[in-house]
Enzyme design. Structure first.
Site, mmCIF file in Angstrom:
data_model
loop_
_atom_site.group_PDB
_atom_site.id
_atom_site.type_symbol
_atom_site.label_atom_id
_atom_site.label_comp_id
_atom_site.label_asym_id
_atom_site.label_seq_id
_atom_site.Cartn_x
_atom_site.Cartn_y
_atom_site.Cartn_z
ATOM 1 C CG ASP A 93 18.488 27.794 28.479
ATOM 2 O OD1 ASP A 93 18.653 28.980 28.828
ATOM 3 O OD2 ASP A 93 19.434 26.995 28.360
ATOM 4 C CE1 TYR A 125 22.658 37.148 41.472
ATOM 5 C CE2 TYR A 125 23.105 38.722 43.236
ATOM 6 C CZ TYR A 125 22.231 37.861 42.579
ATOM 7 O OH TYR A 125 20.935 37.727 43.024
ATOM 8 C CE LYS A 160 19.986 39.138 39.981
ATOM 9 N NZ LYS A 160 18.862 38.489 39.327
ATOM 10 C CG ASN A 219 12.342 33.707 39.702
ATOM 11 O OD1 ASN A 219 12.392 34.241 40.803
ATOM 12 N ND2 ASN A 219 12.756 32.450 39.511
ATOM 13 C CB THR A 225 16.705 29.647 47.158
ATOM 14 O OG1 THR A 225 17.742 30.621 46.941
ATOM 15 C CG2 THR A 225 15.382 30.334 47.396
HETATM 16 P P1 NAP Z 1 17.699 29.383 42.767
HETATM 17 O O1 NAP Z 1 17.045 28.632 43.868
HETATM 18 O O2 NAP Z 1 19.131 29.183 42.478
HETATM 19 O O3 NAP Z 1 16.818 29.152 41.445
HETATM 20 C C1 NAP Z 1 17.219 29.726 40.238
HETATM 21 C C2 NAP Z 1 16.212 29.336 39.178
HETATM 22 O O4 NAP Z 1 16.636 29.961 37.955
HETATM 23 C C3 NAP Z 1 16.178 27.823 38.935
HETATM 24 O O5 NAP Z 1 14.859 27.443 38.631
HETATM 25 C C4 NAP Z 1 17.077 27.671 37.720
HETATM 26 O O6 NAP Z 1 16.791 26.542 36.917
HETATM 27 C C5 NAP Z 1 16.688 28.939 36.968
HETATM 28 N N1 NAP Z 1 17.609 29.262 35.883
HETATM 29 C C6 NAP Z 1 18.916 29.558 35.936
HETATM 30 N N2 NAP Z 1 19.389 29.762 34.687
HETATM 31 C C7 NAP Z 1 18.340 29.579 33.838
HETATM 32 C C8 NAP Z 1 18.173 29.637 32.440
HETATM 33 N N3 NAP Z 1 19.197 29.905 31.612
HETATM 34 N N4 NAP Z 1 16.944 29.433 31.916
HETATM 35 C C9 NAP Z 1 15.887 29.161 32.720
HETATM 36 N N5 NAP Z 1 15.985 29.051 34.052
HETATM 37 C C10 NAP Z 1 17.202 29.260 34.593
HETATM 38 O O7 NAP Z 1 17.543 30.966 42.974
HETATM 39 P P2 NAP Z 1 16.458 31.829 43.780
HETATM 40 O O8 NAP Z 1 17.078 32.175 45.078
HETATM 41 O O9 NAP Z 1 15.127 31.219 43.703
HETATM 42 O O10 NAP Z 1 16.528 33.178 42.896
HETATM 43 C C11 NAP Z 1 15.482 33.624 42.047
HETATM 44 C C12 NAP Z 1 15.831 35.048 41.628
HETATM 45 O O11 NAP Z 1 15.918 35.892 42.796
HETATM 46 C C13 NAP Z 1 17.187 35.159 40.928
HETATM 47 O O12 NAP Z 1 17.084 36.076 39.860
HETATM 48 C C14 NAP Z 1 18.106 35.708 42.019
HETATM 49 O O13 NAP Z 1 19.198 36.433 41.490
HETATM 50 C C15 NAP Z 1 17.146 36.589 42.801
HETATM 51 N N6 NAP Z 1 17.566 36.809 44.201
HETATM 52 C C16 NAP Z 1 17.660 35.781 45.085
HETATM 53 C C17 NAP Z 1 18.059 36.054 46.393
HETATM 54 C C18 NAP Z 1 18.157 34.979 47.450
HETATM 55 O O14 NAP Z 1 18.551 35.290 48.585
HETATM 56 N N7 NAP Z 1 17.806 33.747 47.176
HETATM 57 C C19 NAP Z 1 18.370 37.368 46.783
HETATM 58 C C20 NAP Z 1 18.265 38.388 45.843
HETATM 59 C C21 NAP Z 1 17.859 38.108 44.559
HETATM 60 P P3 NAP Z 1 17.634 25.147 37.047
HETATM 61 O O15 NAP Z 1 16.971 24.360 38.159
HETATM 62 O O16 NAP Z 1 17.478 24.526 35.703
HETATM 63 O O17 NAP Z 1 19.050 25.513 37.371
#
Ligand code: NAP
Length: 245
Positions: free
Chosen positions: A62, A168, A172, A89, A203
């Protein structure tokens, strides 16, 4: 003694872009450490990567928990003696979404989002930097977002002008500032530090409305994790192109 094979730690690697990043790095022959909040989830994810031939280990992490960060660093030091790639990430979005009233943002929301998206990244990177310094070519990738771009938010004609989720976006933007500052501090070392915008990806965070599939969403992280000595540092990148800060 440090192992020859590259070692990568990916936080939040149990699902979404993090899991896919671990898979793609693993397929390149890199040892991947799958960080997840829960040990059994981390180990289960690593086991499923292992079943497709990837050298993977589960790590309880975490990112907001100091004891987890220290234990992860101790495990990597003892098992591998170095860290080649850190992918920051793990991230959370604002629960209130994009249409929340900016002037009404609550302290708890700011604290919750900044705690994961900024403070934990700074703390984990601080903990792991001694191990990254032991790599011949350390790489740090910070998962940012185009929504962290002040330049684009300030332009009413930009495609993100109407997508304003203050907690958010500001987390960032601050992560981008950290990327620039850390890259400057490390400019005379082999370590490269970059911010990645993965794209708008399908996602849990990106939702089904997103146009990009997860395999494409991991491409920017994987490319920045594996750039050569002549690659950029202190840049904000999406699929090989620079974004404005
Ligand atoms: P996601 O599907 O919501 O996955 C988020 C991941 O972060 C999950 O594995 C979650 O674990 C983990 N997490 C959250 N808080 C945590 C903590 N305190 N310690 C450890 N793990 C933690 O998001 P995603 O879309 O894959 O996003 C990945 C990254 O890309 C993020 O930083 C996001 O801001 C960035 N991003 C995403 C998008 C998009 O369109 N998807 C766009 C721009 C940037 P749990 O399963 O335990 O909750």
């Amino acid at each position: 003694m440090a192992q020859d094979k590259k070692v990568a730690l990916i936080t939040g690697a149990n699902r979404g872009i993090g899991l896919e990043t671990a898979k793609q790095l693993g397929e390149q022959g890199i040892t991947v450490l799958v960080g997840a909040r829960n040990l059994s989830v981390a180990e289960g994810t690593a086991a499923s990567l292992k079943s497709s031939g990837i050298d993977a280990y589960g790590v309880q992490l975490d990112v907001t928990n100091e004891a987890d960060r220290k234990a992860a660093a101790a495990f990597i030091a003892e098992k591998f003696g170095k860290l080649d790639i850190l992918i920051n990430n793990a991230g959370v979005s604002s629960p209130e979404g994009f249409t929340s009233v900016i002037s009404q943002v609550r302290d708890e929301e700011l604290q919750r989002v900044f705690s994961t998206n900024l403070f934990a990244v700074v703390a984990l990177t601080r903990e792991l930097l001694p191990l990254l310094r032991k790599s011949p070519a350390g790489r740090i990738v910070n998962l940012s977002s185009i929504l962290g771009s002040n330049t684009l938010h300030a332009d009413p004609k930009s495609p993100i002008a109407d997508f304003k989720s203050f907690a958010y976006d500001a987390s960032k933007t601050a992560l981008n500032a950290y990327t620039i500052h850390l890259a400057w501090e490390l400019k005379d070392t082999p370590i490269k530090v970059n911010a990645a915008h993965p794209g708008w990806v399908k996602t849990e965070m990106g939702t089904d409305a997103a146009p990009m599939e997860i395999p494409d969403g991991a491409k920017t992280s994987v490319a920045l994790a594996t750039i050569g000595a002549d690659g950029p540092s202190g840049r904000f990148i999406h699929l090989g192109s620079e974004l404005p800060w």
